[in-house]
Scaffold this motif. Structure first.
Motif, PDB file in Angstrom:
ATOM      1  N   ILE A  66      25.000 -68.973  19.535  1.00 57.26           N
ATOM      2  CA  ILE A  66      24.859 -70.430  19.644  1.00 57.26           C
ATOM      3  C   ILE A  66      24.108 -70.983  18.439  1.00 57.26           C
ATOM      4  O   ILE A  66      24.474 -72.025  17.871  1.00 57.26           O
ATOM      5  N   ASN A  67      23.059 -70.281  18.021  1.00 51.96           N
ATOM      6  CA  ASN A  67      22.281 -70.727  16.869  1.00 51.96           C
ATOM      7  C   ASN A  67      23.119 -70.691  15.589  1.00 51.96           C
ATOM      8  O   ASN A  67      23.023 -71.595  14.743  1.00 51.96           O
ATOM      9  N   THR A  68      23.962 -69.668  15.451  1.00 53.81           N
ATOM     10  CA  THR A  68      24.837 -69.568  14.278  1.00 53.81           C
ATOM     11  C   THR A  68      25.837 -70.714  14.249  1.00 53.81           C
ATOM     12  O   THR A  68      26.088 -71.310  13.188  1.00 53.81           O
ATOM     13  N   ILE A  69      26.407 -71.028  15.400  1.00 52.52           N
ATOM     14  CA  ILE A  69      27.351 -72.150  15.469  1.00 52.52           C
ATOM     15  C   ILE A  69      26.660 -73.450  15.086  1.00 52.52           C
ATOM     16  O   ILE A  69      27.205 -74.281  14.354  1.00 52.52           O
ATOM     17  N   GLY A  70      25.428 -73.631  15.558  1.00 48.17           N
ATOM     18  CA  GLY A  70      24.679 -74.833  15.205  1.00 48.17           C
ATOM     19  C   GLY A  70      24.389 -74.913  13.716  1.00 48.17           C
ATOM     20  O   GLY A  70      24.534 -75.985  13.100  1.00 48.17           O
ATOM     21  N   LEU A  71      24.025 -73.791  13.110  1.00 51.96           N
ATOM     22  CA  LEU A  71      23.730 -73.779  11.674  1.00 51.96           C
ATOM     23  C   LEU A  71      24.976 -74.044  10.831  1.00 51.96           C
ATOM     24  O   LEU A  71      24.872 -74.545   9.714  1.00 51.96           O
ATOM     25  N   SER A  72      26.147 -73.721  11.361  1.00 52.23           N
ATOM     26  CA  SER A  72      27.375 -73.925  10.589  1.00 52.23           C
ATOM     27  C   SER A  72      27.680 -75.408  10.360  1.00 52.23           C
ATOM     28  O   SER A  72      28.496 -75.738   9.501  1.00 52.23           O
ATOM     29  N   SER A 111      22.500 -82.482   8.302  1.00 51.68           N
ATOM     30  CA  SER A 111      23.907 -82.345   8.646  1.00 51.68           C
ATOM     31  C   SER A 111      24.724 -81.974   7.411  1.00 51.68           C
ATOM     32  O   SER A 111      24.419 -82.377   6.287  1.00 51.68           O
ATOM     33  N   ALA A 112      25.787 -81.197   7.633  1.00 54.18           N
ATOM     34  CA  ALA A 112      26.656 -80.810   6.528  1.00 54.18           C
ATOM     35  C   ALA A 112      27.360 -82.010   5.913  1.00 54.18           C
ATOM     36  O   ALA A 112      27.832 -81.944   4.775  1.00 54.18           O
ATOM     37  N   ALA A 113      27.411 -83.124   6.647  1.00 54.69           N
ATOM     38  CA  ALA A 113      28.057 -84.331   6.125  1.00 54.69           C
ATOM     39  C   ALA A 113      27.334 -84.864   4.897  1.00 54.69           C
ATOM     40  O   ALA A 113      27.934 -85.552   4.062  1.00 54.69           O
ATOM     41  N   THR A 114      26.040 -84.548   4.756  1.00 55.83           N
ATOM     42  CA  THR A 114      25.277 -85.015   3.600  1.00 55.83           C
ATOM     43  C   THR A 114      25.715 -84.323   2.315  1.00 55.83           C
ATOM     44  O   THR A 114      25.335 -84.742   1.225  1.00 55.83           O
ATOM     45  N   PRO A 138      37.283 -84.222  -1.289  1.00 54.06           N
ATOM     46  CA  PRO A 138      37.611 -84.036   0.125  1.00 54.06           C
ATOM     47  C   PRO A 138      36.351 -83.809   0.947  1.00 54.06           C
ATOM     48  O   PRO A 138      35.400 -83.169   0.482  1.00 54.06           O
ATOM     49  N   CYS A 139      36.333 -84.359   2.146  1.00 50.12           N
ATOM     50  CA  CYS A 139      35.147 -84.216   2.995  1.00 50.12           C
ATOM     51  C   CYS A 139      35.584 -84.078   4.451  1.00 50.12           C
ATOM     52  O   CYS A 139      36.413 -84.851   4.939  1.00 50.12           O
ATOM     53  N   TRP A 140      35.016 -83.104   5.140  1.00 53.77           N
ATOM     54  CA  TRP A 140      35.304 -82.890   6.557  1.00 53.77           C
ATOM     55  C   TRP A 140      34.123 -83.289   7.435  1.00 53.77           C
ATOM     56  O   TRP A 140      34.035 -82.891   8.585  1.00 53.77           O
ATOM     57  N   TYR A 154      32.874 -75.631   6.879  1.00 46.37           N
ATOM     58  CA  TYR A 154      34.127 -74.964   7.235  1.00 46.37           C
ATOM     59  C   TYR A 154      35.205 -75.248   6.184  1.00 46.37           C
ATOM     60  O   TYR A 154      36.085 -74.415   5.972  1.00 46.37           O
ATOM     61  N   ARG A 155      35.144 -76.403   5.561  1.00 45.18           N
ATOM     62  CA  ARG A 155      36.097 -76.695   4.484  1.00 45.18           C
ATOM     63  C   ARG A 155      35.914 -75.695   3.351  1.00 45.18           C
ATOM     64  O   ARG A 155      36.891 -75.160   2.812  1.00 45.18           O
ATOM     65  N   HIS A 156      34.659 -75.432   2.989  1.00 42.40           N
ATOM     66  CA  HIS A 156      34.389 -74.440   1.944  1.00 42.40           C
ATOM     67  C   HIS A 156      34.830 -73.045   2.401  1.00 42.40           C
ATOM     68  O   HIS A 156      35.395 -72.280   1.621  1.00 42.40           O
ATOM     69  N   ALA A 157      34.554 -72.732   3.672  1.00 42.04           N
ATOM     70  CA  ALA A 157      34.869 -71.396   4.173  1.00 42.04           C
ATOM     71  C   ALA A 157      36.370 -71.136   4.244  1.00 42.04           C
ATOM     72  O   ALA A 157      36.807 -69.981   4.143  1.00 42.04           O
ATOM     73  N   LEU A 158      37.157 -72.200   4.395  1.00 40.34           N
ATOM     74  CA  LEU A 158      38.599 -72.032   4.590  1.00 40.34           C
ATOM     75  C   LEU A 158      39.432 -72.386   3.362  1.00 40.34           C
ATOM     76  O   LEU A 158      40.615 -72.028   3.307  1.00 40.34           O
ATOM     77  N   THR A 159      38.850 -73.084   2.403  1.00 43.06           N
ATOM     78  CA  THR A 159      39.651 -73.527   1.257  1.00 43.06           C
ATOM     79  C   THR A 159      39.112 -73.069  -0.087  1.00 43.06           C
ATOM     80  O   THR A 159      39.832 -73.151  -1.088  1.00 43.06           O
ATOM     81  N   ASP A 160      37.879 -72.592  -0.150  1.00 39.17           N
ATOM     82  CA  ASP A 160      37.326 -72.147  -1.424  1.00 39.17           C
ATOM     83  C   ASP A 160      38.113 -70.954  -1.956  1.00 39.17           C
ATOM     84  O   ASP A 160      38.530 -70.070  -1.189  1.00 39.17           O
TER      85      ASP A 160
END
Length: 309
Positions: free
Chosen positions: A37-43, A52-55, A62-64, A70-76
């Motif tokens: 749960i903590n890992t999901i929150g940190l993501s 927040s990752a939005a910052t 592009p911004c998710w 997750y954008r970096h994790a899936l598209t980098d």
């Protein structure tokens, strides 16, 4: 409750199971559920895990939003290369370990020294991944000049050819060399499981097929393989999970080369080298999501087998 009356929970025999189950649930909660749960929150956070990752979004890019990590994790590009390497591991290692394990299980089942042969083939499983990585690093060792200390290059130069940098030549050779180490280690495990399944095949059915004129090839593919297919499926799914989590061999032998990095090593690199806890957590969540369907297939297969008993 009257004095001397036995509690209802004890009358129904529920107390003893709870005594065993509750500590296990507490341990799982503390070491598995809470970290997950903590890992999901940190993501959903930035590199420091505070905002927040939005910052992290930049104008014109592009911004998710909160899913930016997750954008970096899936598209980098680095991660895409890691996904491709993991896919190569799945194709070659799962096929290699399952195929070699089945072949060896069939062959050793027909020799008198079966226990000794199985023990020798299973022996690499007793070696840690780190130890195996160090051993095979010497096998693949490369020297641009002078005597070759690596076994493979000593053979290559002995045949009159130039030494080959096995672990640095990409894009496929270095990955294949690492996968061979994984196959060497896990073939014994697959052999043991498949050998047990082969011994469960009724000999009467095999003998009846031979009496009817079927040769050994047809007996194997038409009777033996279909009967042990549930076990083969379990071995394949188990190996897929192991390959998705592969880390030690790549970390020890890869030497930080980007061409051989996989999902788990990128997760480690982001967390302990770049100190980007947000992206590292997002990669971990992606890895969990990839493993869950395979694990679910294993559970369903086990439940089906139990229901047939």
């Amino acid at each position: 409750m009257n004095k001397g009356q036995v509690p209802k929970i004890m009358q129904q025999g529920l107390l003893m199971p709870l005594i065993f189950v509750v500590p296990a649930l507490l341990i799982l909660t503390f070491f598995v559920v809470y970290p997950t749960i903590n890992t999901i929150g940190l993501s959903f956070k930035d590199a420091d895990g505070e905002q927040s990752a939005a910052t992290m979004c930049r104008e014109g890019q592009p911004c998710w939003g909160i899913f930016e990590q997750y954008r970096h994790a899936l598209t980098d590009e680095v991660m895409l290369r890691a996904f491709r390497n993991n896919a190569l591991w799945i194709v070659l290692m799962v096929t290699g370990t399952t195929g070699m394990g089945l072949l060896i299980a069939v062959l050793v089942d027909r020799v008198k020294y079966e226990p000794l042969a199985k023990a020798v083939i299973f022996l690499p499983m007793a070696i840690s991944f780190v130890g195996a990585g160090i051993i095979w690093s010497f096998v693949y060792d490369y020297a641009s000049w002078g005597n070759q200390t690596g076994i493979l290059n000593a053979i290559v130069t002995g045949l009159g050819s130039k030494p080959i940098p096995w672990l640095t030549r990409g894009p496929w050779l270095n990955n294949v060399c690492l996968i061979i180490v994984g196959i060497w280690m896990w073939t014994g495990f697959c052999m043991t499981i498949l050998s047990a399944a082969l011994k469960g095949v009724p000999t009467e059915i095999l003998e009846a097929a031979r009496v009817d004129g079927a040769n050994e090839w047809k007996v194997f593919w038409k009777i033996t393989v279909p009967m042990i297919m549930p076990t083969i499926t379990v071995v394949i799914t188990t190996m897929v999970v192991n390959v998705l989590k592969i880390f030690d061999i790549v970390y020890v032998m890869g030497g930080g080369q980007p061409g051989v990095q996989v999902i788990a090593t990128e997760m480690y690199h982001e967390q302990f080298v770049k100190y980007n806890s947000g992206l590292s957590s997002a990669i971990a969540v992606v890895l969990i999501v990839l493993i869950i369907p395979v694990g679910y297939m294993n559970i369903r297969r086990f439940q089906q087998q139990e229901a047939m008993r």
